[in-house]
Design an enzyme around this catalytic site. Sequence first.
Site, PDB file in Angstrom:
ATOM      1  N   VAL A   1       4.345  -5.631  -4.866  1.00  0.00           N
ATOM      2  CA  VAL A   1       5.499  -5.613  -3.953  1.00  0.00           C
ATOM      3  C   VAL A   1       5.564  -6.987  -3.280  1.00  0.00           C
ATOM      4  CG1 VAL A   1       6.502  -4.528  -1.912  1.00  0.00           C
ATOM      5  CG2 VAL A   1       5.257  -3.132  -3.579  1.00  0.00           C
TER       6      VAL A   1
ATOM      7  N   HIS B   1       0.835  -1.208   0.000  1.00  0.00           N
ATOM      8  CA  HIS B   1       0.000   0.000   0.000  1.00  0.00           C
ATOM      9  C   HIS B   1       0.872   1.262   0.000  1.00  0.00           C
ATOM     10  CE1 HIS B   1      -2.790  -2.932   2.081  1.00  0.00           C
ATOM     11  NE2 HIS B   1      -3.547  -2.500   1.076  1.00  0.00           N
TER      12      HIS B   1
END
Length: 297
Positions: free
Chosen positions: A179, A37
């Site tokens: 990620v 995030h």
Amino acid sequence: MTIEVVHDRTGLDRALDAQGTGSRAVVMTMGALHAGHLALVRRAQELADHVVVTVFVNPLQFGPTEDLARYPRDLARDLALLEPLLADGDVLFAPSVAEMYPFGDPTVTVSAGRIGEVLEGGQRPGHLDGVLTVVLKLLHRTRPQIAVFGQKDAQQVAAVRAMVRDLDLAVRVEAVPTVRDDDGLALSSRNAYLSPGQRTRALALVGALRAGERAAQHGAGADGVRAAAYEVLAPAVERLDYVEVVDDAFVPLRPDVDGPATLVLAAVVGTTRLIDNVPLTVTRRPVEARPADTIGG
Ligand code: PAF
């Protein structure tokens, strides 16, 4: 940094007006923030003068047997992670369910159409309709020029792009690469549910993607890519929901078609459902032209 935390439309409107004339990017989340995030927030900051982060666990996108009740919620922790990143005037919008759906379940919702019925949509009926409905509402509320999403939820990104195109929304959709932890596992708020043993087994997801990539590099074609990923993933998980090679509209690539594609997969490890994907290019080569050790794997 002083970031404004607002919980309702009045507070949000005031905070957005205070941002003045510059451009704005929104990052929509369900909280339980992690480095994935934060990468979205950094990208939003590169692209726009002001950032709005939303934290809202949207009941509309959870099925009746899914983890809505146990989904991790900790706004103080989320705020602590955001504070070092966000700049003065950036906004955190964390509405309640009653604020977002004051009349209960909405009568009018967005349909994701065909894309909402396959793969994630097939496994989780109504999920992408629920996502698009809240995304549209949050776009109206936050009025951004840019909306930043994670490529980890590739089908969600494709559905949002389709909504923006089909409903003429004046917003640019930006997707940020997934990620991963050092061992390759894609970051997900749901990783918190995994025991250490399950987390090790969950690495089969990334192993399957790597196997699919290798098969694609060696000219295996969509079927070969799918088979290579399946072989790695199937024995390691409690339930394999799907392994598929799709085009950018999330239509499965035909075995006789080459081109850019995404290998997508979903599986349950322990009781936790995980998804992952990788972009690749399918370029079939005749069997005799492929290195022997890679055929079928
Ligand atoms: O990706 C998510 O976290 C959610 O689906 C989103 C986009 C915030 C909508 O609830």
